[in-house]
Scaffold this motif. Structure first.
Motif, PDB file in Angstrom:
ATOM      1  N   ALA A  71       0.828  -1.208   0.000  1.00 24.92           N
ATOM      2  CA  ALA A  71       0.000   0.000   0.000  1.00 24.92           C
ATOM      3  C   ALA A  71       0.865   1.262   0.000  1.00 24.92           C
ATOM      4  O   ALA A  71       0.609   2.203  -0.764  1.00 24.92           O
ATOM      5  N   VAL A  72       1.891   1.285   0.831  1.00 26.69           N
ATOM      6  CA  VAL A  72       2.780   2.452   0.867  1.00 26.69           C
ATOM      7  C   VAL A  72       3.512   2.591  -0.458  1.00 26.69           C
ATOM      8  O   VAL A  72       3.615   3.695  -1.017  1.00 26.69           O
ATOM      9  N   GLY A  73       4.002   1.486  -0.996  1.00 28.24           N
ATOM     10  CA  GLY A  73       4.719   1.530  -2.272  1.00 28.24           C
ATOM     11  C   GLY A  73       3.840   2.008  -3.417  1.00 28.24           C
ATOM     12  O   GLY A  73       4.261   2.838  -4.233  1.00 28.24           O
ATOM     13  N   GLN A  74       2.615   1.504  -3.491  1.00 26.41           N
ATOM     14  CA  GLN A  74       1.723   1.913  -4.576  1.00 26.41           C
ATOM     15  C   GLN A  74       1.270   3.360  -4.412  1.00 26.41           C
ATOM     16  O   GLN A  74       1.166   4.093  -5.401  1.00 26.41           O
ATOM     17  N   THR A  75       1.012   3.781  -3.185  1.00 33.21           N
ATOM     18  CA  THR A  75       0.639   5.180  -2.961  1.00 33.21           C
ATOM     19  C   THR A  75       1.798   6.098  -3.335  1.00 33.21           C
ATOM     20  O   THR A  75       1.600   7.139  -3.970  1.00 33.21           O
TER      21      THR A  75
END
Length: 144
Positions: A71-75
């Motif tokens: 989630a952090v990487g995609q955001t």
């Protein structure tokens, strides 16, 4: 051609969700006159990413770890893509490391950086990624 409308909507939604989450997290502490504590910290994420083999909840904990990392990487990718986007905080190598490799490195990083254990998990992931996967420096502009 990809329309930017969905990406802008995601950004607005993410900002609104983050603001709402911060407001909710701060309410109990504010009512007691204390500083707000993050709901899910870097230290807690590190424990989820590296549960002991005999832990009955190891599979569930690791799933939480992977979900947060993705989630952090995609955001991050959404916010740093596009012509006028800010520079990325981190740049994964090609080929990208596996989630197992990233989570193991995160656990090691968190152990070596206990000063960040109380920060929000997402902030810890970004600090870890920036230190572990730095972006190449842009070429200096040529002088004429």
């Amino acid at each position: 051609m990809l329309s930017l409308k969905p990406i802008r909507a995601l950004r607005r939604g993410a900002i609104a969700l983050a603001a709402a989450g911060c407001a909710v997290a701060a309410q109990p502490a504010a009512a007691q006159g204390q500083a707000a504590t993050p709901l899910f910290t870097t230290g807690e994420l590190a424990r989820a990413c590296g549960p002991a083999a005999e832990d009955a909840n190891a599979l569930a904990a690791r799933s939480v770890c992977y979900a947060v990392m993705v989630a952090v990487g995609q955001t991050h990718a959404i916010y740093t893509s596009g012509r006028q986007a800010p520079r990325p905080v981190f740049c994964l190598p090609d080929p990208s490391p596996s989630l197992e490799q990233v989570s193991a490195r995160f656990v090691s990083w968190a152990a070596a950086n206990p000063q960040h254990a109380g920060t929000r998990a997402a902030e810890g992931v970004l600090r870890f990624a920036a230190a572990t996967y730095p972006c190449p420096q842009p070429a200096a502009a040529r002088r004429r």
